[in-house]
Design a protein around this motif. Structure first.
Motif, short mmCIF file in Angstrom:
data_model
loop_
_atom_site.label_atom_id
_atom_site.label_comp_id
_atom_site.label_asym_id
_atom_site.label_seq_id
_atom_site.Cartn_x
_atom_site.Cartn_y
_atom_site.Cartn_z
N VAL A 142 55.47 24.80 53.46
CA VAL A 142 56.82 25.08 53.92
C VAL A 142 57.08 24.17 55.12
N VAL A 143 58.17 23.40 55.05
CA VAL A 143 58.54 22.49 56.14
C VAL A 143 59.89 22.93 56.68
N VAL A 144 59.96 23.11 58.00
CA VAL A 144 61.20 23.54 58.65
C VAL A 144 61.55 22.55 59.75
N SER A 145 62.77 22.01 59.70
CA SER A 145 63.30 21.15 60.78
C SER A 145 64.00 22.06 61.78
N THR A 146 63.63 21.94 63.02
CA THR A 146 64.18 22.84 64.04
C THR A 146 65.05 22.08 65.03
N PRO A 147 66.12 22.71 65.53
CA PRO A 147 67.04 22.04 66.43
C PRO A 147 66.62 22.03 67.90
N SER A 148 65.61 22.82 68.26
CA SER A 148 65.21 22.90 69.67
C SER A 148 63.74 23.30 69.77
N HIS A 149 63.19 23.11 70.96
CA HIS A 149 61.79 23.49 71.20
C HIS A 149 61.60 25.00 71.03
N GLU A 150 62.58 25.77 71.47
CA GLU A 150 62.48 27.23 71.36
C GLU A 150 62.42 27.66 69.89
N LYS A 151 63.26 27.06 69.05
CA LYS A 151 63.25 27.38 67.62
C LYS A 151 61.95 26.93 66.97
N THR A 152 61.43 25.79 67.42
CA THR A 152 60.15 25.33 66.89
C THR A 152 59.06 26.36 67.16
N GLN A 153 59.02 26.86 68.39
CA GLN A 153 58.03 27.88 68.74
C GLN A 153 58.25 29.16 67.95
N GLN A 154 59.50 29.57 67.79
CA GLN A 154 59.81 30.80 67.04
C GLN A 154 59.37 30.67 65.58
N VAL A 155 59.70 29.55 64.95
CA VAL A 155 59.31 29.34 63.55
C VAL A 155 57.80 29.25 63.43
N ASN A 156 57.16 28.59 64.39
CA ASN A 156 55.70 28.50 64.40
C ASN A 156 55.09 29.90 64.44
N ASP A 157 55.62 30.78 65.29
CA ASP A 157 55.11 32.14 65.40
C ASP A 157 55.32 32.93 64.10
N ILE A 158 56.49 32.77 63.48
CA ILE A 158 56.79 33.49 62.23
C ILE A 158 55.85 33.05 61.12
N LEU A 159 55.65 31.74 60.97
CA LEU A 159 54.81 31.23 59.89
C LEU A 159 53.32 31.46 60.14
N SER A 160 52.93 31.55 61.41
CA SER A 160 51.52 31.78 61.73
C SER A 160 51.01 33.12 61.21
N GLU A 161 51.91 34.05 61.02
CA GLU A 161 51.51 35.38 60.55
C GLU A 161 51.03 35.36 59.09
N THR A 162 51.52 34.42 58.28
CA THR A 162 51.20 34.46 56.85
C THR A 162 50.53 33.18 56.33
N ALA A 163 50.62 32.07 57.04
CA ALA A 163 50.12 30.80 56.53
C ALA A 163 48.64 30.61 56.81
N GLU A 164 48.04 29.74 56.00
CA GLU A 164 46.63 29.36 56.22
C GLU A 164 46.51 28.53 57.50
N SER A 165 47.45 27.60 57.67
CA SER A 165 47.49 26.80 58.90
C SER A 165 48.91 26.35 59.15
N VAL A 166 49.23 26.19 60.44
CA VAL A 166 50.58 25.80 60.85
C VAL A 166 50.44 24.66 61.86
N THR A 167 51.28 23.64 61.69
CA THR A 167 51.33 22.52 62.64
C THR A 167 52.78 22.27 62.98
N SER A 168 53.03 21.96 64.26
CA SER A 168 54.40 21.67 64.67
C SER A 168 54.44 20.44 65.56
N SER A 169 55.61 19.83 65.60
CA SER A 169 55.83 18.70 66.51
C SER A 169 56.48 19.23 67.77
N LEU A 170 56.69 18.33 68.72
CA LEU A 170 57.29 18.75 70.00
C LEU A 170 58.73 19.16 69.84
#
Length: 170
Positions: A142-170
């Protein structure tokens, strides 16, 4: 020059159902639209188009960055040469034109190198590499483009609950 190239989050899943559930969880809990989310299937050779959908926007940003940083480098070099021509060592005062040429060329190339660093977005290497490796291993991403650093962190937290691994950019 504004950077319209936003952050990215990628999450790896072992099967399609879990990946679709993770994608839906992002849509339900983050307020992002479906247009900024992509599901990359195993062995997808065109995953790069899902990671960066607008190549022209990236190219335009790179061109603007290189032109503006190179110009700024030349101006900074000329400014430094002007200072050295009045207050610097004897050899810079004796040859102000050569000092200006030398420092403006150095500023030009330094500006180009800095623009390359800024425009290549090395912070996204982890997202690209993880997506490539996962699709080659037969996993869903699952790839998500985020408009801000806050949204990146929020999406990272949401996906971390169910994914095998999560990576995000700045």
């Amino acid at each position: 020059m504004s950077n319209d190239i936003n952050g990215k989050v990628s999450a790896v899943y072992s099967d399609e159902l879990k990946a679709r559930a993770g994608l839906q969880s992002v849509l339900d809990n983050s307020g992002l639209s479906r247009t900024v989310t992509k599901l990359v299937a195993p062995h997808d050779n065109d995953f790069d188009k899902k990671l960066e959908k607008n190549d022209k926007q990236v190219g335009t940003f790179m061109l603007k960055a290189h032109l503006s940083f190179a110009l700024f480098g030349v101006i900074l070099g000329l400014f430094g040469a002007g200072i050295l021509a009045f207050y610097g060592p004897a050899y810079t005062q004796a040859s102000p034109v050569m000092t200006a040429i030398a420092l403006s060329v150095l500023g030009f190339f330094f500006g180009l190198m800095l623009a390359g660093l800024v425009s290549l977005r090395p912070d996204q290497d982890g997202v690209v590499n993880q997506t490539r490796e996962a699709t080659q291993e037969g996993k869903w991403v699952v790839v998500v483009s985020t408009p801000s650093h806050e949204k990146t962190q929020q999406v990272n937290d949401i996906l971390s609950e169910t994914a095998e691994s999560v990576t995000s950019s700045l």
